[in-house]
Scaffold this motif. Structure first.
Motif, short mmCIF file in Angstrom:
data_model
loop_
_atom_site.label_atom_id
_atom_site.label_comp_id
_atom_site.label_asym_id
_atom_site.label_seq_id
_atom_site.Cartn_x
_atom_site.Cartn_y
_atom_site.Cartn_z
N LEU A 10 5.70 -26.21 -4.87
CA LEU A 10 7.25 -25.58 -3.79
C LEU A 10 8.45 -26.74 -3.92
O LEU A 10 8.79 -27.11 -3.98
N LEU A 11 6.87 -28.35 -2.98
CA LEU A 11 7.66 -28.76 -2.74
C LEU A 11 9.00 -29.69 -3.80
O LEU A 11 10.02 -30.14 -3.97
N GLY A 12 7.78 -30.47 -4.91
CA GLY A 12 8.27 -31.29 -5.95
C GLY A 12 9.20 -30.10 -6.33
O GLY A 12 10.66 -30.63 -7.36
N LYS A 13 9.19 -28.90 -6.53
CA LYS A 13 10.75 -27.85 -7.15
C LYS A 13 11.37 -27.67 -6.76
O LYS A 13 13.05 -28.11 -6.98
N MET A 14 11.48 -28.18 -5.33
CA MET A 14 12.54 -27.97 -4.13
C MET A 14 13.19 -29.52 -4.63
O MET A 14 14.32 -29.59 -4.99
N GLN A 15 12.94 -30.68 -4.60
CA GLN A 15 12.79 -32.16 -4.46
C GLN A 15 13.58 -32.02 -5.94
O GLN A 15 14.63 -33.16 -6.51
N GLY A 16 13.14 -31.09 -7.26
CA GLY A 16 13.99 -31.18 -8.20
C GLY A 16 14.94 -30.92 -8.66
O GLY A 16 15.00 -30.48 -9.35
N SER A 17 15.30 -29.74 -7.69
CA SER A 17 16.13 -28.53 -7.84
C SER A 17 17.31 -28.64 -6.83
O SER A 17 18.19 -28.10 -6.75
N GLY A 18 17.46 -29.49 -6.42
CA GLY A 18 18.61 -30.00 -5.49
C GLY A 18 18.28 -29.83 -3.88
O GLY A 18 19.87 -29.60 -3.06
N MET A 19 17.76 -29.39 -4.42
CA MET A 19 16.77 -29.16 -2.75
C MET A 19 16.57 -29.98 -1.53
O MET A 19 15.66 -29.52 -0.66
N ALA A 20 16.21 -31.08 -2.33
CA ALA A 20 15.69 -32.13 -0.96
C ALA A 20 15.90 -32.00 -0.24
O ALA A 20 15.09 -32.04 0.87
#
Length: 104
Positions: A10-20
């Protein structure tokens, strides 16, 4: 884990989708950014929200709202002094924690 909730993923997804920046706020010791229902739906997918809602007997909106409240807390707790991957107990751990939030 099959059907699990992998916080690292989930963290990886967040970082890749503008939620870093949001993810960084959950992991740091300061105040957590708030997460919207659309953030959580983008992150987990509508099918996961639906599955979660049906397991707890909630509307999808209630489930998404609860997850949007719970996920920052989960990541915050998981990132303080332990491994983020094994501190939560997968989706069942998340459902248990969210179930407590909803008094179920």
């Amino acid at each position: 884990a099959e059907g699990g909730l992998d916080l690292g993923e989930l963290l990886g997804k967040m970082q890749g989708s503008g939620m870093a920046d949001m993810a960084a706020s959950f992991l740091g010791d300061g105040e957590n950014s708030s997460m919207s229902i659309s953030n959580i739906t983008d992150l987990l997918g509508a099918d996961k929200i639906h599955e979660f809602a049906s397991k707890l007997g909630l509307s999808e909106e209630q489930a998404a709202g609860g997850l949007a409240d719970a996920l920052p807390q989960l990541m915050d707790k998981a990132s303080s002094g332990g491994s983020i991957l094994d501190s939560i107990g997968g989706i069942s751990g998340a459902i248990g924690m969210a179930g407590k939030l909803f008094g179920r």
